[in-house]
Design an enzyme around this catalytic site. Sequence first.
Site, PDB file in Angstrom:
ATOM      1  N   ARG A  56       0.840  -1.209   0.000  1.00 57.39           N
ATOM      2  CA  ARG A  56       0.000   0.000   0.000  1.00 57.39           C
ATOM      3  C   ARG A  56       0.873   1.257   0.000  1.00 57.39           C
ATOM      4  NH1 ARG A  56      -4.294  -2.195   3.528  1.00 57.39           N
ATOM      5  NH2 ARG A  56      -4.032  -4.437   3.301  1.00 57.39           N
ATOM      6  N   ASP A  99      -3.340   3.973   3.981  1.00 59.92           N
ATOM      7  CA  ASP A  99      -3.037   2.564   4.239  1.00 59.92           C
ATOM      8  C   ASP A  99      -4.015   1.650   3.508  1.00 59.92           C
ATOM      9  OD1 ASP A  99      -4.684   3.929   6.296  1.00 59.92           O
ATOM     10  OD2 ASP A  99      -5.046   1.899   7.011  1.00 59.92           O
TER      11      ASP A  99
HETATM   12  P1  AMP Z   1      -8.924  -0.416   8.254  1.00 59.04           P
HETATM   13  O1  AMP Z   1      -9.613   0.874   8.537  1.00 59.04           O
HETATM   14  O2  AMP Z   1      -9.806  -1.632   8.375  1.00 59.04           O
HETATM   15  O3  AMP Z   1      -8.189  -0.402   6.978  1.00 59.04           O
HETATM   16  O4  AMP Z   1      -7.860  -0.609   9.424  1.00 59.04           O
HETATM   17  C1  AMP Z   1      -6.921   0.361   9.816  1.00 59.04           C
HETATM   18  C2  AMP Z   1      -5.868  -0.259  10.687  1.00 59.04           C
HETATM   19  O5  AMP Z   1      -6.450  -0.861  11.844  1.00 59.04           O
HETATM   20  C3  AMP Z   1      -5.058  -1.358  10.020  1.00 59.04           C
HETATM   21  O6  AMP Z   1      -3.753  -1.287  10.506  1.00 59.04           O
HETATM   22  C4  AMP Z   1      -5.746  -2.613  10.484  1.00 59.04           C
HETATM   23  O7  AMP Z   1      -4.892  -3.716  10.470  1.00 59.04           O
HETATM   24  C5  AMP Z   1      -6.130  -2.235  11.915  1.00 59.04           C
HETATM   25  N1  AMP Z   1      -7.300  -2.995  12.390  1.00 59.04           N
HETATM   26  C6  AMP Z   1      -8.586  -2.876  11.997  1.00 59.04           C
HETATM   27  N2  AMP Z   1      -9.364  -3.738  12.667  1.00 59.04           N
HETATM   28  C7  AMP Z   1      -8.570  -4.424  13.513  1.00 59.04           C
HETATM   29  C8  AMP Z   1      -8.780  -5.450  14.476  1.00 59.04           C
HETATM   30  N3  AMP Z   1      -9.982  -5.957  14.717  1.00 59.04           N
HETATM   31  N4  AMP Z   1      -7.707  -5.908  15.137  1.00 59.04           N
HETATM   32  C9  AMP Z   1      -6.488  -5.405  14.920  1.00 59.04           C
HETATM   33  N5  AMP Z   1      -6.211  -4.438  14.049  1.00 59.04           N
HETATM   34  C10 AMP Z   1      -7.247  -3.942  13.337  1.00 59.04           C
HETATM   35 MG    MG Z   2      -6.856  -1.160   6.018  1.00 60.19          MG
END
Ligand code: AMP
Ligand code: MG
Length: 520
Positions: free
Chosen positions: A199, A269
């Site tokens: 990314r 990201d």
């Molecule tokens: P996202 O908005 O889903 O792209 O997530 C943003 C960040 O939060 C990324 O680094 C994901 O890996 C982390 N993340 C989202 N949900 C979780 C979860 N349930 N446990 C651990 N990390 C999470």
């Molecule tokens: Mg993400």
Amino acid sequence: MKLNIKDSFNNELPSDSNRQNSRRQVYESTHSYVTPRVPSHPKLIHASKEMAEAIGLDEADIKSTEFLEVFSGAKVYPKTKPFAMAYAGHQFGNWAGQLGDGRAINLFEVENKAKRWAIQLKGSGETPYSRQGDGLAVLRSSIREYLCSEAMYHLGVPTTRALSLMLTGDDVLRDILYNGNSDYEKGAIVSRLAPTFIRFGNFELFAARKDIKNLKKLTDYSIKYFYPELGKPSKETYIQFFKEVSNRTLEMIIHWQRVGFVHGVMNTDNMSILGLTIDYGPYGWLEDFNFGWTPNTTDSQNKRYRYGNQPNMGLWNLLQLANALYPLIEEAAPIEAVLEQYQIDFKQQSLKMMRSKIGLQVEVEYDEKLMADLEDCLLLSETDMTIFFRTLSNYKIGSPEKGVDIVQQSFYKPEEVKDEILNQWKGWFNTYDQRLQEEDLSHEARKQNMNVVNPKYVLRNYMAQLAIDKADEGDYKLIDQLFQLLKKPYDNQPENDKWFAKRPDWARDKVGCSMLSCSS
Ligand code: AMP
Ligand code: MG
């Protein structure tokens, strides 16, 4: 189950020497090794035959115990080393520092039919990047990612793909609306695929830490495997790399605008360096055409990632990538030229895309005005985007007085389409009719052209929710029905006409249908 493993990312790039699965800042590494959590009762809900074939597997493999074990995280495939990637990012416009795969674990890369596929499990437990999260995913969001990524592919939108959807047998605690009402939900895992999951944020991590050595390694690796046509690493190559990523990002977003897809969380990201739609979270589909709409309740204040703002946000994200790559290029002018070109191309390509949506081939100067007037009309009264453009292909030249009737099905409140609103529509159809005189296509030919850019079926927010509600009761038939339906989104499929309909009233303000949070 025999896979042709060709791991390159973890073999060629520097790994974290700490092998403990503890949350931490990770330096000078692109990834940390981590073993997926073993689910208590894994169960396969759905698998894509097409994607299984893409990685060299057949139907018997899908039914095997090994498939269940490997793609639920219960067993590590022989001679592979699962890992979580390190990346950073800008979230909702702010620098967020180190993020990383908090709940995605990369299993391996497979080479098959001259294609390379990296395969990840989403929702298989904690990693060093999990921060305050649990590394898990719930069934509802897994169904949404599984169905939507395949639907997007069949719509012709660049995207990551999905191989399987599994239940873990473990419960996951979630507060869907972040209002203090936590509840247990079924845990699930999607296995997803892409040539690479790198990314913008992977580059930002090294740049922010002034770790130019590893920034270069990552960039050289990306070019070697995914942009080999750009040649050997050099300043010029890095500029070209940025230009390519910019082109692909724009192309992806123009497709989003064409089909009415709103990503919802365009943080850096979540931006792929291959211009793939990635990380399906609180995404949604436009029902009534509305530039201001976002499905993401987390973004409801600023609506940063609203439909009409997606192209701008693509540019904003590219600027962050440009800043990250700057230490390798050390010249602002060529980077600025790429960003300027994005804006020029965006104008041209969106006009071209809109022309195709209303069946125009010839380029005429006043088309820009024609589109702006159409967009004004679409906003006068709630008008279903998908149904409007699809039914517009039934319009026959020389009958502007019939225009409104032809698209009647797309109005949510037909009783509103009278007086001034009706007049404005009539005016537009008159101009459209005159404009069609400048084309030399038969009605049938134009209709055919329009029907390959205006889908008949998309994964409307309420459709995914219906599949989720059924799945919660243990009934997975609708998941398969929608999966099959969305393989041919441009076909007529009269037997599926019930899905060519406006969002039902009950879904207007229902959680999961029009409102989604990042809780997944
Ligand atoms: P996202 O908005 O889903 O792209 O997530 C943003 C960040 O939060 C990324 O680094 C994901 O890996 C982390 N993340 C989202 N949900 C979780 C979860 N349930 N446990 C651990 N990390 C999470
Ligand atoms: Mg993400």
